[in-house]
Motif scaffolding. Structure first.
Motif, PDB file in Angstrom:
ATOM      1  N   THR A 131     -49.326  22.028  54.104  1.00  0.00           N
ATOM      2  CA  THR A 131     -48.253  22.799  55.109  1.00  0.00           C
ATOM      3  C   THR A 131     -47.841  21.455  56.067  1.00  0.00           C
ATOM      4  O   THR A 131     -48.337  20.813  56.530  1.00  0.00           O
ATOM      5  N   VAL A 132     -46.654  21.140  55.774  1.00  0.00           N
ATOM      6  CA  VAL A 132     -45.903  20.109  56.557  1.00  0.00           C
ATOM      7  C   VAL A 132     -45.155  20.365  57.746  1.00  0.00           C
ATOM      8  O   VAL A 132     -44.327  21.585  57.585  1.00  0.00           O
ATOM      9  N   SER A 133     -45.655  20.089  58.850  1.00  0.00           N
ATOM     10  CA  SER A 133     -44.652  20.764  60.140  1.00  0.00           C
ATOM     11  C   SER A 133     -44.065  19.732  61.023  1.00  0.00           C
ATOM     12  O   SER A 133     -44.404  18.447  60.838  1.00  0.00           O
ATOM     13  N   ALA A 134     -43.206  20.222  61.897  1.00  0.00           N
ATOM     14  CA  ALA A 134     -42.290  19.391  62.645  1.00  0.00           C
ATOM     15  C   ALA A 134     -42.110  20.255  64.127  1.00  0.00           C
ATOM     16  O   ALA A 134     -41.916  21.492  63.781  1.00  0.00           O
ATOM     17  N   ARG A 135     -41.939  19.567  65.255  1.00  0.00           N
ATOM     18  CA  ARG A 135     -41.902  20.597  66.385  1.00  0.00           C
ATOM     19  C   ARG A 135     -41.260  19.690  67.398  1.00  0.00           C
ATOM     20  O   ARG A 135     -41.491  18.395  67.456  1.00  0.00           O
ATOM     21  N   GLY A 136     -40.021  20.112  68.129  1.00  0.00           N
ATOM     22  CA  GLY A 136     -39.383  19.333  69.094  1.00  0.00           C
ATOM     23  C   GLY A 136     -38.501  20.367  69.690  1.00  0.00           C
ATOM     24  O   GLY A 136     -38.366  21.581  69.616  1.00  0.00           O
TER      25      GLY A 136
END
Length: 228
Positions: A37-42
């Protein structure tokens, strides 16, 4: 294979013997599967998508660099989810959370520990697995069925010998209704790192978990009339 409807009824001149044959084999797994699971948050949607795209591309390149050791690489669900603010009125968004789910299937277990460690050491990347399994056409299934049939014949022959007679014909051979084995078996490893480190960690030492293959048959034979 005859059906129950066409099986002749037993008679004193042609008595029947019905037996069950079973087999249980423990064999080495043939494939291992891991979930990524590849994630990003911003706080900015476009920036979050950009980060997610970059990390996903990095993950795909890393997995593909292992060449023939990787039998399957699939992209599953993708999501970009707004997180509403807990305070204030209206539809205020405080952040965006993006995820991409990948599944990797490997046949070379010597590279499995290194790959999972490198993936888990990537930025905002979670790794689950490994799950060990056999291929659907694994020879182990045929071996288990052969063993079960052999046991059924031997068991029926033993009953006939005990009666001082012999088997004369096979009337029926059928699989019994057994619950299907799990598609994938094994322990689960979960790792998630929030940031990349400078020095690569040592590869995990992952020991393949042996798989249990079962087979069960019912067989019905006729016997020569015993002298009782």
């Amino acid at each position: 294979m005859t059906t129950p409807h066409s099986t002749p009824h037993p008679t004193p001149e042609a008595p029947h013997v019905a037996v069950r044959g079973e087999a249980r084999l423990d064999v080495d797994p043939e494939i291992a599967r891991i979930a990524i699971t590849v994630s990003a948050r911003g706080t900015d949607r476009a920036a979050t998508l950009t980060d997610l795209t970059r990390r996903n591309a990095h993950t795909l390149d890393l997995v593909k660099s292992y060449g023939e050791a990787v039998e399957k690489l699939e992209t599953g669900a993708f999501s970009i989810t707004p997180e509403p603010s807990k305070h204030g009125r209206g539809e205020r968004i405080r952040a965006y959370q993006g995820r991409v789910h990948l599944t990797v299937e490997l046949s070379d277990f010597t590279t499995l520990g290194e790959l999972t460690t490198r993936l888990a050491d990537s930025d905002l990347t979670r790794v689950d697995g490994p799950w060990w399994a056999l291929r659907p056409d694994s020879p182990a299934y045929a071996e288990a069925r052969h063993t079960a049939v052999t046991e059924a014949v031997q068991r029926a022959r033993a009953y006939a010998t005990a009666l001082g007679t012999t088997l004369t014909a096979l009337l029926e051979l059928s699989d019994t209704d057994l619950p299907a084995p799990p598609a994938l078996m094994g322990g689960t490893m979960r790792m998630a790192f929030a940031a990349e480190t400078t020095d690569a960690p040592p590869p995990l030492d992952l020991e393949p978990q042996r798989q249990t293959v079962t087979a069960e048959v019912m067989a019905r034979f006729t016997m020569a009339p015993p002298q009782l």
